[in-house]
Design a protein around this motif. Structure first.
Motif, short mmCIF file in Angstrom:
data_model
loop_
_atom_site.label_atom_id
_atom_site.label_comp_id
_atom_site.label_asym_id
_atom_site.label_seq_id
_atom_site.Cartn_x
_atom_site.Cartn_y
_atom_site.Cartn_z
N LEU A 84 -0.92 2.46 4.90
CA LEU A 84 0.15 1.67 4.29
C LEU A 84 1.53 2.20 4.65
CD1 LEU A 84 -0.79 0.62 0.62
CD2 LEU A 84 -0.44 -0.82 2.61
N THR A 86 3.40 0.77 6.57
CA THR A 86 4.09 -0.51 6.42
C THR A 86 3.11 -1.49 5.80
OG1 THR A 86 3.44 -1.44 8.56
CG2 THR A 86 5.45 -0.08 8.51
N PRO A 87 3.61 -2.51 5.11
CA PRO A 87 2.67 -3.50 4.57
C PRO A 87 1.92 -4.24 5.67
CG PRO A 87 4.97 -4.17 4.21
CD PRO A 87 5.01 -2.76 4.69
N TYR A 103 0.73 7.48 -1.43
CA TYR A 103 2.14 7.53 -1.08
C TYR A 103 2.29 7.71 0.42
CZ TYR A 103 1.01 12.50 -0.93
OH TYR A 103 0.42 13.71 -0.64
N ASP A 162 7.33 7.75 -1.10
CA ASP A 162 7.33 6.30 -1.25
C ASP A 162 5.99 5.88 -1.84
OD1 ASP A 162 7.37 3.53 -1.00
OD2 ASP A 162 8.26 3.54 0.99
N ASN A 163 6.03 5.34 -3.06
CA ASN A 163 4.80 4.94 -3.77
C ASN A 163 4.57 3.44 -3.78
OD1 ASN A 163 5.79 7.59 -5.71
ND2 ASN A 163 3.71 7.57 -4.87
N PHE A 164 5.19 2.70 -2.86
CA PHE A 164 4.89 1.29 -2.62
C PHE A 164 5.33 0.35 -3.74
CE2 PHE A 164 1.10 3.84 -1.11
CZ PHE A 164 1.63 4.09 0.14
N SER A 194 10.82 1.38 -3.08
CA SER A 194 10.10 1.54 -1.81
C SER A 194 10.97 1.11 -0.63
CB SER A 194 8.82 0.71 -1.82
OG SER A 194 8.14 0.82 -0.60
N TYR A 196 6.18 -4.40 -0.55
CA TYR A 196 4.72 -4.37 -0.40
C TYR A 196 4.04 -5.54 -1.10
CZ TYR A 196 4.57 0.06 2.02
OH TYR A 196 4.71 1.04 2.97
#
Length: 500
Positions: free
Chosen positions: A165, A167-168, A192, A215-217, A221, A225
Motif C-alpha cells: 500500500l 500507493t492506493p 503503515y 503514514d497510516n492510510f 495521509s 486511500y
C-alpha cells in the motif's frame, strides 16, 4: 529412515472442542515458506536477476543490521536489537507443521480448531519492502505460491494475500489479482508506510531514511486511500494487519530485544486504528471492518475508552462552553487575584491578562473550524464513537492472553450494560500466533483459551464470542460465502440466519 508420527487421537483441546459444540476459528496461524519453492515463483514473476537481488537483501534484513555492526556503531545509530530464535524447534513435528500445509491441515483438529486463517511469515513482511519493483514482485510471488499450496486444503485453511500500500493504485492492482485471479479471500495490509519528511531530505539519504513520518492510510495521509477501501468493499475482503513498530522511538533499545518486542504490535495497530477512526474511514465505509492481529485486545479496550473520554472533554461544544478564553469573567478574576494574590501580584494587577499563562495565545486555533477534530469521523455524540469503534474494529488475541478480560468487561467499558450488554464487548477474537516461539505446543490452543473460562477470567458466553462468533461476524460481514465449502459452513449459515 521412517519417522513415527504416532500422536494421541484426542488431545485435551480436541476433547474441549467436542464439549463446546461450536466451531473454533483461529484467525492467526503462522507458517514458514519453503524457500527454494518461493524462489521459483519469484523467478517466474521477476526473473533471475531479481531473485539474486532478493537473496542479497531479504525482506526484514534492515532489522538485522544490528548483527553486522560493532557495538560502537550500534550505539551511534541507536540500532534496535531484534528478536532471534523465533520458531519452535524443540518439537520437530511442530516445526515441520508450520511449513507443510498437508501436515498442518491434518493436525489442526489436534489444536481444537475447525478453521484457520494463515499468515505466512514472508507474506507478512513483503508489503514493507522499500524498493517498488522488489516489493510488488515478492507480493505477487508469495501470493501465487500460497494460493497454490493451500488450495487443496481450503476446507480448513485459507492464506492471506499480501497487499502492498505504498500507493492506493498498487494496492488495488494486487488486490484485484489476488481475489479475481488467485481466488484468495483474506488479505493483509501493512499497518503503515514510512515516508521521508521532505524538510530533511536535503541532508542526504542516510538522514532521510531515519527522519520519517508514519503514514497510516487515513488521517493526514499522503494519498487518498478511499479508492482502495472501496475496492475492498467491492471485492468483499476484510483488511487485516499484522504490523510491527520495532525501531520506533519507544522500541529502540540497543541491548534488549524484549524491551523492543513488548507491545510493539499493539503500538503499530493503535496508530492505524486511530488513523482510520479520526480520518473518517469508518464513517465513509460503514460496511467495512478491520482486524488487528497479534497485539492483543487490552489496547483496544483502552483506546475505546480513551476516545470516548477525549470526545467528552474535547468536543467542540465542550471546549467553547468550558475552555474558551473569551468566556472568562475578567472582573471576577481580578477580584480573586486581589483577595488572594498578596505580594505575588501586588502592584502588578494590570499584568494579569486572562490568567491562562504565557503561551495560551500561541496554542490557540487559527479559526473556529479547527476546534472540531472529530468532524472527519462524523462524531456528534458519544454513542457515535461507540458504534464506529465496536462495529468496525476486531482484535486478534492469543489463546493464553488473560488481558482479554478487559475487552469483555462490559461493566468497565464505556456505556457498561446500558445498551443491551452483548454489543458492549470490544471485539476480541482468537489469533493464536501458532508457529511462533510463544506457542511451543500448537495442540494446546483451545485448552489455553478454555482455561480462562475455567478460571472465571471470562464467561462461557464470552469464550464463544472469542472463539467463534466474532470471527464469523468479521469474515462474513462482506462475504457471506466466506466459509462456503469449509468445515465451518453449516455454523456460518446458522449464524447468518440468526442475524436476519
Amino acid at each position: 529412515m521412517t519417522i513415527a508420527l504416532d500422536r494421541p487421537q484426542k488431545t485435551r483441546s480436541a476433547q474441549i472442542r467436542e464439549k463446546l459444540g461450536y466451531p473454533i476459528i483461529d484467525t492467526d496461524v503462522h507458517t514458514q515458506e519453503f524457500e527454494p519453492a518461493v524462489l521459483d515463483y519469484l523467478e517466474q514473476v521477476g526473473g533471475t536477476e531479481l531473485v539474486e537481488r532478493f537473496k542479497e537483501n531479504l525482506p526484514g534484513s534492515s532489522r538485522f543490521k544490528w548483527y553486522k555492526q560493532s557495538w560502537e556503531e550500534r550505539f551511534a545509530y541507536r540500532t534496535n536489537r531484534p528478536n532471534w530464535w523465533g520458531r519452535p524447534t524443540k518439537n520437530t513435528l511442530n516445526l515441520a507443521t508450520i511449513s507443510l500445509p498437508k501436515l498442518l491441515h491434518e493436525r489442526l483438529q489436534e489444536a481444537g480448531t475447525d478453521f484457520a486463517v494463515v499468515y505466512p511469515n514472508l507474506a507478512t513482511m513483503a508489503p514493507n519492502i522499500g524498493n517498488e519493483e522488489m516489493r510488488r514482485a515478492v507480493c505477487r510471488a508469495v501470493n501465487t505460491y500460497h494460493a497454490d499450496i493451500f488450495r487443496p486444503y481450503s476446507d480448513r485453511l485459507t492464506p492471506i494475500a499480501a497487499i502492498p500500500l505504498h500507493t492506493p493504485e498498487e494496492g488495488i492492482e494486487e488486490l484485484e489479482y489476488a481475489v479475481n485471479v488467485l481466488g484468495l479471500k483474506a488479505i493483509q495490509i501493512p499497518g503503515y508506510v514510512r515516508r521521508p519528511i521532505p524538510a530533511f531530505e536535503k541532508y542526504g539519504k542516510e538522514v532521510a531514511n531515519e527522519v520519517v513520518w508514519i503514514d497510516n492510510f487515513g488521517l493526514d495521509s499522503e494519498y487518498d486511500y478511499d479508492p482502495f477501501w472501496a475496492k475492498c468493499v467491492e471485492l468483499k475482503v476484510v483488511p487485516t494487519t499484522h504490523a510491527s513498530s520495532q525501531g520506533w522511538t519507544t522500541q529502540r533499545s540497543v541491548t534488549n530485544a524484549q524491551y523492543n518486542h513488548i507491545n510493539h504490535f499493539a503500538f503499530a495497530a493503535e496508530a492505524l486504528c486511530k488513523s482510520l477512526f479520526f480520518g473518517g474511514v469508518t464513517r465513509r465505509f460503514p460496511q467495512l471492518k478491520f482486524a488487528f492481529l497479534e497485539g492483543g485486545s487490552a489496547w483496544g479496550a483502552s483506546l475505546y475508552a480513551d476516545i470516548i473520554w477525549h470526545w467528552e472533554t474535547r468536543n467542540k461544544q465542550h471546549l467553547l462552553s468550558n475552555n474558551n478564553p473569551a468566556i472568562i469573567d475578567k472582573e471576577a478574576l481580578v477580584e480573586l487575584y486581589t483577595r488572594y494574590g498578596g505580594e505575588l501580584v501586588d502592584g502588578r494587577l494590570d499584568k494579569i491578562g486572562d490568567g491562562l499563562g504565557f503561551h495560551h495565545q500561541l496554542l490557540a486555533p487559527e479559526n473556529p473550524g479547527e476546534l472540531d477534530e472529530f468532524e472527519l469521523a462524523g462524531i456528534e455524540k458519544a454513542e457515535d464513537v461507540r458504534d464506529r469503534f465496536l462495529n468496525h474494529f476486531y482484535f486478534g488475541t492469543e489463546s493464553d492472553d488473560t488481558r482479554v478480560s478487559q475487552a469483555f468487561n462490559r461493566a468497565a467499558n464505556p456505556f457498561g450494560d446500558a445498551c443491551g450488554g452483548q454489543s458492549q464487548r470490544v471485539k476480541a477474537f482468537l489469533g493464536s500466533d501458532s508457529g511462533h516461539w510463544d506457542v511451543p505446543d500448537i495442540t494446546a490452543v483451545t485448552a489455553n483459551a478454555y482455561s480462562m473460562a475455567e478460571r472465571e477470567i471470562i464467561t462461557e458466553e464470552d469464550l464463544r464470542y472469542f472463539l467463534s462468533i466474532h470471527p464469523l461476524e468479521l469474515y462474513t460481514s462482506l462475504n457471506q460465502d466466506f466459509f462456503k465449502g469449509t468445515g465451518v459452513e453449516k455454523a456460518a449459515n446458522e449464524y447468518l440466519a440468526a442475524k436476519k
